[in-house]
Design an enzyme around this catalytic site. Structure first.
Site, mmCIF file in Angstrom:
data_model
loop_
_atom_site.group_PDB
_atom_site.id
_atom_site.type_symbol
_atom_site.label_atom_id
_atom_site.label_comp_id
_atom_site.label_asym_id
_atom_site.label_seq_id
_atom_site.Cartn_x
_atom_site.Cartn_y
_atom_site.Cartn_z
ATOM 1 N N LYS A 45 -11.870 -3.752 0.737
ATOM 2 C CA LYS A 45 -11.733 -2.902 -0.549
ATOM 3 C C LYS A 45 -11.772 -3.865 -1.600
ATOM 4 O O LYS A 45 -10.961 -4.782 -1.714
ATOM 5 C CB LYS A 45 -10.636 -1.777 -0.364
ATOM 6 C CG LYS A 45 -11.056 -0.823 0.763
ATOM 7 C CD LYS A 45 -9.936 0.208 0.636
ATOM 8 C CE LYS A 45 -9.949 1.364 1.932
ATOM 9 N NZ LYS A 45 -8.966 2.402 1.378
ATOM 10 N N HIS A 55 -8.377 -4.726 -6.934
ATOM 11 C CA HIS A 55 -8.232 -4.014 -8.187
ATOM 12 C C HIS A 55 -7.060 -4.497 -8.905
ATOM 13 O O HIS A 55 -6.216 -5.162 -8.699
ATOM 14 C CB HIS A 55 -8.909 -2.745 -8.222
ATOM 15 C CG HIS A 55 -7.965 -1.805 -7.586
ATOM 16 N ND1 HIS A 55 -6.753 -1.814 -7.931
ATOM 17 C CD2 HIS A 55 -7.994 -1.059 -6.290
ATOM 18 C CE1 HIS A 55 -5.883 -0.673 -7.113
ATOM 19 N NE2 HIS A 55 -6.999 -0.365 -6.067
ATOM 20 N N HIS A 93 -3.685 -3.746 -7.898
ATOM 21 C CA HIS A 93 -3.029 -4.939 -6.626
ATOM 22 C C HIS A 93 -2.472 -5.824 -7.569
ATOM 23 O O HIS A 93 -1.726 -6.690 -7.073
ATOM 24 C CB HIS A 93 -4.221 -5.362 -5.875
ATOM 25 C CG HIS A 93 -4.376 -4.267 -4.800
ATOM 26 N ND1 HIS A 93 -5.557 -3.721 -4.617
ATOM 27 C CD2 HIS A 93 -3.567 -3.650 -3.925
ATOM 28 C CE1 HIS A 93 -5.620 -3.052 -3.545
ATOM 29 N NE2 HIS A 93 -4.436 -2.854 -2.915
HETATM 30 N N1 ARG Z 1 -2.154 -2.178 1.482
HETATM 31 C C1 ARG Z 1 -1.330 -1.053 0.815
HETATM 32 C C2 ARG Z 1 -2.195 -0.633 -0.395
HETATM 33 O O1 ARG Z 1 -2.985 -1.316 -1.063
HETATM 34 C C3 ARG Z 1 0.084 -1.747 0.143
HETATM 35 C C4 ARG Z 1 0.961 -2.226 1.424
HETATM 36 C C5 ARG Z 1 2.103 -2.163 0.872
HETATM 37 N N2 ARG Z 1 3.312 -2.446 1.838
HETATM 38 C C6 ARG Z 1 3.656 -1.937 2.914
HETATM 39 N N3 ARG Z 1 4.595 -2.551 3.651
HETATM 40 N N4 ARG Z 1 3.255 -0.862 2.965
HETATM 41 O O2 ARG Z 1 -2.131 0.324 -0.994
#
Ligand code: ARG
Length: 566
Positions: free
Chosen positions: A127, A130, A133
């Site tokens: 993905k 963006h 992030h």
């Molecule tokens: N990959 C997730 C997202 O983009 C964020 C992860 C955050 N960390 C975690 N331990 N859940 O929404």
């Protein structure tokens, strides 16, 4: 470290009946304008306890205070005791300390021997990376640097979203419409267009969703073809992220994504079962959180597959066992607040007292020109495009302002990227950010380039001065309002860092840097620094050096470079 407030509270405690040093320290305020002094004690808070009107308390306190060298004047005004510090002593102590400690001014070793896990950035493979992030990346990176500055040992983890149903979709899309060369060429961009196309086509052909489920199940079963594609998608994405992190100057100690925990969840699910926390609900297995006023935490779907929460619970336990963290911090959008509340609660219910060391650091959304960003429709501004634009726009500004600058490209990169990071960290993180080029690149506004420019201005003055023994400064020559107010702002640096960490709020540093830059520029415009008079010149240079030191440390704390020439 010299703390004038502490000296004042020590003194006051001898005269303010019934209040100890600490209480007075907490009560002392910085008045809204300098005519009201440097510190003020509001006496209405004492009024109830002393059974006297505040005006009377302030007057008798002011009258009873003896003359001491570090205080010039004490005044009682409408229920406040206003205290004016001796400027020379204050400036002397501050400059001596900053010149002496240099780049460690404001740091501490309070964190020695303590591990902090910071889970940040964590984009979802295939993905787009963006601008949402980006927020996680820059906030997490700033926290990392701030904790390090305070002596903590930090472990920065990129918890990649490298597992999940999106891979089923991507495999289907790639098999149907994909082209290997195109993927190799356009990398994540091509993966994203395949992902977007999947959603468009699935609207008229729902059977695609079934196919995607089938392929994700294959992946979970370890099917060779599915696994190979998955690995390829992951590698391509990592390669591309590496470039972005490089431009941003962000490093991780560990890339440990969701997939890493695939084979570690079963024992945790069993543990939940053994502890009597798992209940069945409509075929799924959940932890009931009704007594906590929360929806249930889903652990296993009815087909037995695991979820985001299952992985996060497993990862937290794994991190505790591996790093014995003092704190474990998760930096994500505010939309995940409930998720983390549930995960932390389940860990508490499992009987782990370290649940209290888990902290979610949420942040608001980002919009560009009023538009929210969504992955599925492809309406995203990729971070790479954003940074490229920032750099080229900054290069154009430099070309206009200072075309002879030697390392133009490098500075354009430092300032363009700095502008983006700074604007991202300027507001309280929980606020929604709206992004505008004109605002973030304004060299005279409350921006990264403005602070970087001010730092470079201080460097340039010091360069012109040549080698001067700055420690020979004479603080009694720095008594003007502009000099004193700059010194006072610089003296706030250590407490600002502390506050920013207590609140896990980098914006405290970002805004503070704007104050330092304002104060320095006011000083610079009102007073000539490189004057004939040697003692005066040395003293103003010492103040300039102190400002430069704090600007540089502050910029680096929030992840910006501090170029010496711009
Ligand atoms: N990959 C997730 C997202 O983009 C964020 C992860 C955050 N960390 C975690 N331990 N859940 O929404």
């Amino acid at each position: 470290m010299y703390d004038a407030k502490l000296e004042v509270s020590k003194l006051l405690s001898k005269y303010a009946e019934g209040l100890n040093e600490q209480q007075l320290y907490d009560m002392l305020e910085v008045p809204p304008s300098p005519e009201m002094g440097d510190l003020a004690l509001p006496c209405f808070k004492l009024s109830k306890h002393l059974r006297k009107p505040p005006v009377q308390i302030a007057e008798s306190l002011a009258a009873s205070m003896p003359k001491v060298d570090f205080i010039d004047k004490v005044e009682a005004v409408s229920g406040y005791v206003n205290i004016f510090l001796n400027r020379t002593i204050f400036v002397d102590k501050l400059l001596a300390e900053v010149l002496d400690t240099g780049k460690v001014f404001g740091s501490s070793d309070e964190g020695r021997g303590k591990n902090i896990v910071i889970d940040f950035s964590s984009p979802n493979i295939a993905k787009p990376f963006h601008i949402g992030h980006l927020r996680s990346t820059v906030i997490g990176n700033a926290l990392y640097r701030m904790f390090k500055f305070m002596g903590y040992n930090c472990i920065g983890i990129n918890y990649l979203g490298d597992w999940g149903t999106q891979f089923g979709k991507l495999i289907v899309a790639y098999k149907k419409w994909g082209d290997e060369d195109k993927v190799r060429k356009d990398l994540v961009k091509e993966l994203v267009s395949l992902y977007v196309r999947f959603h468009e086509e699935a609207e008229s052909d729902p059977s695609l969703e079934d196919e995607a489920r089938y392929w994700f199940a294959q992946l979970e079963k370890g099917n060779e073809e599915a696994l190979a594609l998955w690995r390829w998608f992951v590698d391509i994405s990592l390669e591309e992220y590496a470039k972005i992190y490089d431009v941003l100057g962000v490093k991780f100690d560990l890339f440990q994504g969701e997939a890493f925990f695939n084979d570690k969840m079963e024992p945790v699910v069993n543990e939940l079962k053994a502890k009597g926390l798992l209940v069945e609900s409509e075929g799924a297995m959940i932890v009931d959180l009704e007594d906590e006023d929360m929806p249930p935490c889903l652990i296993l779907k009815s087909d037995g597959s695991t979820l985001y929460a299952t992985r996060d619970i497993t990862a937290a336990i794994y991190r505790k066992n591996t790093f014995d963290f003092y704190k474990c911090i998760y930096v994500t959008g505010v939309s995940q607040s409930l998720h983390f509340k549930q995960v932390f609660k389940v860990i508490e219910k499992m009987g782990y007292d370290w649940h209290k060391d888990l902290h979610h650091v949420p942040f608001g959304t980002v919009s560009i020109g009023g538009e929210k960003l969504a992955t599925r429709t492809g309406k995203v501004i990729l971070l790479e495009d954003l940074l490229t634009q920032a750099i080229s726009k900054t290069a154009a500004i430099i070309e206009e302002k200072n075309a002879d600058l030697p390392n133009k490209e490098e500075v354009a990169c430092q300032m363009g990227v700095g502008a983006v990071i700074f604007s991202d960290l300027f507001s309280n993180r929980i606020k929604d950010v709206s992004f505008s080029w004109d605002e973030i690149l304004n060299f005279d506004g409350e921006t990264g380039p403005y602070v970087q420019y001010t730092h470079a201005r201080a460097c340039s003055v010091l360069r012109k001065a040549g080698g001067v023994e700055l420690k020979a400064f004479d603080a009694s020559l720095l008594k003007s309002d502009e000099e004193y107010s700059l010194a006072k702002t610089l003296a706030d640096f250590p407490s600002k860092v502390k506050q920013a960490l207590d609140e896990l709020e980098p914006s405290i540093i970002t805004r503070y840097l704007v104050d330092v830059a304002h104060d320095f520029n006011r000083f610079y415009h009102v007073h000539s620094i490189l004057v004939e008079d040697e003692a005066l010149r040395t003293s103003r240079l010492a103040l300039t050096q102190a400002a430069k030191t704090v600007l540089k440390s502050g910029l680096e704390l929030i992840g910006l470079s501090a170029p010496e020439r711009v």
